[in-house]
Enzyme design. Structure first.
Site, mmCIF file in Angstrom:
data_model
loop_
_atom_site.group_PDB
_atom_site.id
_atom_site.type_symbol
_atom_site.label_atom_id
_atom_site.label_comp_id
_atom_site.label_asym_id
_atom_site.label_seq_id
_atom_site.Cartn_x
_atom_site.Cartn_y
_atom_site.Cartn_z
ATOM 1 N N HIS A 47 0.761 6.152 15.045
ATOM 2 C CA HIS A 47 2.182 6.375 14.818
ATOM 3 C C HIS A 47 3.020 6.016 16.034
ATOM 4 O O HIS A 47 4.110 5.464 15.897
ATOM 5 C CB HIS A 47 2.433 7.839 14.438
ATOM 6 C CG HIS A 47 3.818 8.091 13.928
ATOM 7 N ND1 HIS A 47 4.133 8.028 12.591
ATOM 8 C CD2 HIS A 47 4.967 8.387 14.569
ATOM 9 C CE1 HIS A 47 5.418 8.284 12.436
ATOM 10 N NE2 HIS A 47 5.948 8.511 13.606
ATOM 11 N N HIS A 93 6.783 8.202 6.701
ATOM 12 C CA HIS A 93 6.329 9.577 6.899
ATOM 13 C C HIS A 93 5.304 9.878 5.816
ATOM 14 O O HIS A 93 5.372 10.896 5.130
ATOM 15 C CB HIS A 93 7.508 10.552 6.838
ATOM 16 C CG HIS A 93 7.554 11.481 8.014
ATOM 17 N ND1 HIS A 93 7.716 12.835 7.900
ATOM 18 C CD2 HIS A 93 7.440 11.244 9.340
ATOM 19 C CE1 HIS A 93 7.712 13.397 9.099
ATOM 20 N NE2 HIS A 93 7.552 12.451 9.991
#
Length: 449
Positions: A47, A93
């Site tokens: 991420h 997400h």
């Protein structure tokens, strides 16, 4: 936990490979402390580092006369004329939303909004691109309901509407859904703010909500995880958002940006205080000294590891000009937000972090922020790619009757298809009902029935 407790097995538990751990030992010339291991693990996660995709992202065009900010900042900024610019960004997400759909999706919206206003822009609109597994699967009915509630609830409360998007259902998303959030804001072209910790001696100021234990390794390590039957145990790693605090944070930041007090600013998203401080220092070629005892906390006895890796929402880190800390604190206190000087900019390129009077982290900034691994994963071409590439759009004649073409498109919405119009999901905050599920099921692809 001390550095003597850190070993390869613990590094593997943090998602680091054997080669990455060897690289950490080479950078430091010693075994990292427990907080330092946590820092490397989140900064080198998928991420935060894009280690699987950055080799391809670098190939995309990103330079032009009208591009004011390209890759490397919190959001892209493009000039649109008349002295104005737009800031925009899309971010996933996925994993947090699969674990806890409502909060995962809501904090995805909150995070992308902070990426916009940290550039100095006022967010005005959001979009989403969503993918779920077969709609008759009760698990994906639950995920769909939660994601819709999270997106609509957060966006409406903060005052930024979701103006459109798309949603698809397919068997391939049964094991992990996709939740992509996009936001756009408007700003003056000559008033762009950057994520930089410039100016030796300038104060480093924490603003926004207090730090808790929610979200530790939330977006940072969940993005590198694989899900199985034990995935529900990962719920505590999903962040919890507060859109009303975010609204206050937007207004306080934009008010402050109307002064000349701000040198640099960045939101605390994935990897929290760690990612923000390292990236701001690296961008400026400086170092930072932080005192964790000064970080606002909503839980007792938080360790350095927890404070550095917490992904509590609605928090920002900024660097102010020397002598301007008082004005910063006054503005945020008026908006009922915490604002505390937690550190100072240094000139040695190191991150030194203290807690209880002891140094718990002392590592160079750039090797952490700029030396993450770049992976070359195996590729294969989709079997139907060549067939899909046969369409020559230039050979398609323009529609002579645009009205009839529009009617045909609307009629097509009643046919089975992979992508459904966002308007059917009522993301504007209207009550979610199972009548909508029935309608969606009637439009779902044949393979999902």
């Amino acid at each position: 936990m001390t550095s003597s407790s850190v070993d390869l097995d613990l590094a593997r538990e943090h998602g680091l490979t054997d080669r990455e751990y060897d690289q950490i030992l080479a950078i430091l010339g010693r075994t990292p402390s427990f907080p330092e291991l946590g820092i490397f693990s989140v900064m080198w996660s998928e991420h935060c580092s894009y280690k699987s995709s950055k080799r391809y992202l670098k190939q995309l065009p990103s330079r032009a006369e009208h591009v004011l900010c390209g890759p490397g900042e919190n959001a892209g900024v493009v000039a649109i004329g008349d002295g104005l610019a737009i800031a925009f960004k899309i971010e996933s997400h996925n994993h947090p939303s699969f674990i806890e759909p409502r909060q995962g999706a809501a904090t995805g919206v909150g995070g992308i909004l902070r990426d916009i206003f940290t550039m100095g822009a006022r967010p005005i609109a959001s979009l989403n691109s969503l993918r779920f597994g077969p709609l008759e699967d009760p698990k994906h009915q639950y995920l769909l309901r939660g994601v819709i509630e999270g997106i609509g609830g957060y966006g409406n409360a903060v005052g930024v509407a979701t103006v459109g998007g798309e949603t698809g259902f397919h068997e391939c998303y049964r094991g992990n859904i996709l939740v992509n959030a996009f936001s756009l804001g408007v700003l003056e072209a000559d008033s762009v703010f950057l994520a930089t910790a410039a100016g030796v001696g300038n104060p480093v100021i924490y603003v926004g909500s207090k730090t808790g234990r929610d979200g530790i390794h939330g977006a940072s390590l969940l993005a590198s995880a694989e899900f199985d039957g034990s995935s529900d145990a990962k719920r505590p790693t999903v962040q919890v958002g507060d859109p009303f605090t975010e609204k206050c944070l937007i207004e306080a930041c934009l008010e402050l940006m109307g002064t000349d007090a701000v040198v640099g600013i960045q939101d605390m998203g994935a990897a929290g205080l760690t990612c923000t401080s390292f990236e701001m220092a690296s961008n400026a070629g400086t170092g930072i000294e932080l005192d964790l005892d000064r970080v606002p906390q909503r839980e007792k006895d938080m360790t350095a590891y927890e404070l550095l890796l917490s992904e509590s929402q609605e928090r920002m880190l900024l660097v102010a000009r020397t002598g301007e800390a008082g004005r910063v604190l006054e503005i945020f206190e008026r908006w009922d937000l915490d604002a505390v000087v937690v550190g100072v900019v240094t000139n040695d390129g190191r991150m030194r972090i203290r807690q209880g009077g002891e140094v718990v982290v002392d590592i160079p900034v750039d090797p952490v922020a700029r030396s993450s691994p770049e992976l070359d994963r195996p590729l294969r071409e989709p079997g139907d790619l060549r067939e899909r590439q046969k369409l020559d759009l230039a050979s398609v004649a323009p529609e002579e009757d645009l009205g009839a073409a529009l009617e045909a498109l609307l009629e097509a919405a009643a046919q089975p298809q992979d992508v459904l119009p966002r308007r059917l999901l009522v993301l504007g905050g209207e009550p979610f009902s199972w009548a909508l599920i029935d309608r969606l099921r009637s439009l779902a692809p044949r393979s999902a029935r």
